[in-house]
Design a protein around this motif. Sequence first.
Motif, PDB file in Angstrom:
ATOM      1  N   ALA A   1       0.812  -1.219   0.000  1.00 60.98           N
ATOM      2  CA  ALA A   1       0.000   0.000   0.000  1.00 60.98           C
ATOM      3  C   ALA A   1       0.842   1.263   0.000  1.00 60.98           C
ATOM      4  CB  ALA A   1      -0.934  -0.004   1.216  1.00 60.98           C
ATOM      5  N   TRP A   2       1.991   1.229   0.682  1.00 64.09           N
ATOM      6  CA  TRP A   2       2.721   2.478   0.905  1.00 64.09           C
ATOM      7  C   TRP A   2       4.053   2.594   0.178  1.00 64.09           C
ATOM      8  CZ3 TRP A   2       0.577   6.675   2.577  1.00 64.09           C
ATOM      9  CH2 TRP A   2      -0.561   6.588   3.388  1.00 64.09           C
ATOM     10  N   LEU A   3       4.799   1.533   0.020  1.00 64.49           N
ATOM     11  CA  LEU A   3       6.138   1.669  -0.537  1.00 64.49           C
ATOM     12  C   LEU A   3       6.154   2.244  -1.953  1.00 64.49           C
ATOM     13  CD1 LEU A   3       8.044  -1.451   0.877  1.00 64.49           C
ATOM     14  CD2 LEU A   3       8.102   0.934   1.653  1.00 64.49           C
ATOM     15  N   PRO A   4       5.303   1.789  -2.878  1.00 67.70           N
ATOM     16  CA  PRO A   4       5.333   2.403  -4.214  1.00 67.70           C
ATOM     17  C   PRO A   4       4.993   3.896  -4.187  1.00 67.70           C
ATOM     18  CG  PRO A   4       4.185   0.300  -4.281  1.00 67.70           C
ATOM     19  CD  PRO A   4       4.378   0.636  -2.827  1.00 67.70           C
ATOM     20  N   ARG A   5       4.075   4.288  -3.326  1.00 71.31           N
ATOM     21  CA  ARG A   5       3.680   5.702  -3.245  1.00 71.31           C
ATOM     22  C   ARG A   5       4.794   6.559  -2.650  1.00 71.31           C
ATOM     23  NH1 ARG A   5      -1.633   6.258  -0.030  1.00 71.31           N
ATOM     24  NH2 ARG A   5      -1.437   8.407  -0.801  1.00 71.31           N
ATOM     25  N   LEU A   6       5.446   6.050  -1.629  1.00 70.79           N
ATOM     26  CA  LEU A   6       6.557   6.787  -1.031  1.00 70.79           C
ATOM     27  C   LEU A   6       7.743   6.854  -1.995  1.00 70.79           C
ATOM     28  CD1 LEU A   6       6.354   5.310   2.577  1.00 70.79           C
ATOM     29  CD2 LEU A   6       5.788   7.654   1.915  1.00 70.79           C
ATOM     30  N   ALA A   7       7.980   5.786  -2.738  1.00 74.15           N
ATOM     31  CA  ALA A   7       9.109   5.744  -3.670  1.00 74.15           C
ATOM     32  C   ALA A   7       8.951   6.733  -4.808  1.00 74.15           C
ATOM     33  CB  ALA A   7       9.275   4.329  -4.225  1.00 74.15           C
ATOM     34  N   SER A   8       7.718   6.953  -5.243  1.00 76.41           N
ATOM     35  CA  SER A   8       7.469   7.843  -6.385  1.00 76.41           C
ATOM     36  C   SER A   8       7.260   9.296  -5.981  1.00 76.41           C
ATOM     37  CB  SER A   8       6.232   7.365  -7.145  1.00 76.41           C
ATOM     38  OG  SER A   8       5.065   7.540  -6.350  1.00 76.41           O
ATOM     39  N   GLY A   9       7.058   9.537  -4.696  1.00 77.90           N
ATOM     40  CA  GLY A   9       6.733  10.888  -4.247  1.00 77.90           C
ATOM     41  C   GLY A   9       5.251  11.169  -4.251  1.00 77.90           C
TER      42      GLY A   9
END
Length: 337
Positions: free
Chosen positions: A110-118
């Motif tokens: 849920a969170w890692l892709p969103r945090l990685a992309s900004g």
Amino acid sequence: MFFALTDDQREFGTAVTTYLAERFDLEAVRGVVEDAAGDGHPAALWKAAGEQGWLAVTVPEEHDGLGLGLVEAQVIARALGAGVAPGPWRGTVLAAEAIRLAGSPEQQAAWLPRLASGAAVGAFSLRAGRTAVEYAAVADVIVVRDGDGLVLVERGAFTAEPVGSYDGTTRLATVTVDGPGEALPGAGAATVADLTARATVLVASDLAGVAREAITRTVAYDREREQFGVPVGSFQAIKHALADLHVGVTMAEHAVLYAAHTVDTGAEGADLAVAVAKAKASDAALAATAAMIQYHGGIGYTWEHEAHLFYKRAKRLAGQFGDADAQRARIAELTIG
């Protein structure tokens, strides 16, 4: 054994440094500092952080990250420190690290892709209770201490009340958790200790970057500024002091790099390496930025000059995760008991 950054790691740092020099220089930083009512979160800089992989550095490839380590992350941190760059990079990277190391598969997805992309902004604090957190006011998710573990708290379940800071390159807010958070199931004592070490290394790396840029700018100025018909940098009193500072900064840079390596690899003595790195980086940054003010003469004391930007950042970060005295006490504990 010869221990140094690889060519790829150096190029990563050069890319960050080049972007800041060309697209977000000290004039842009000053714009953030002087906009006291602003959120301190420049959109253009954040967009670059997402597009160029600065935020994705330690996120696994299966979650749209680069899958690199703390060594590469500290390269970025050092470049951001040298540019006294504002923004929630470190908090976002550390929130992602907490979720990577301790989160459930569902939390990671849920969170890692969103945090990685900004696409999402993270914040991170290991202090228990109501505490000031960097960039909490713009965060979509905060990872905070809860007893012996960690919880993930989404926007809407916490209140962030802005508080002032003498360092205009950051924004602080006091966080109050209003609703239930999601426990990170893997956040035991060992994971919290690992995250503490990673956070300490990133702060130390930022300080090393601040210190190196401060000494570089000071040397350049004292080569040009003349008194009695000669550059002031030719005077032994200044020359020797700057040489000593250069040695101190170099030792701090090497200590931070080695600490990052030991944490990445789980090497024996990682705790000691981290304490040494933070102690040396704190000392070097405070000394180099104080000298920057002193050796620029009268102009160094003015608001118009950039020296205070470096000094205030160093002063704030030197105390995070234990100042130099606390780290030396830790070194004594680890070595002589």
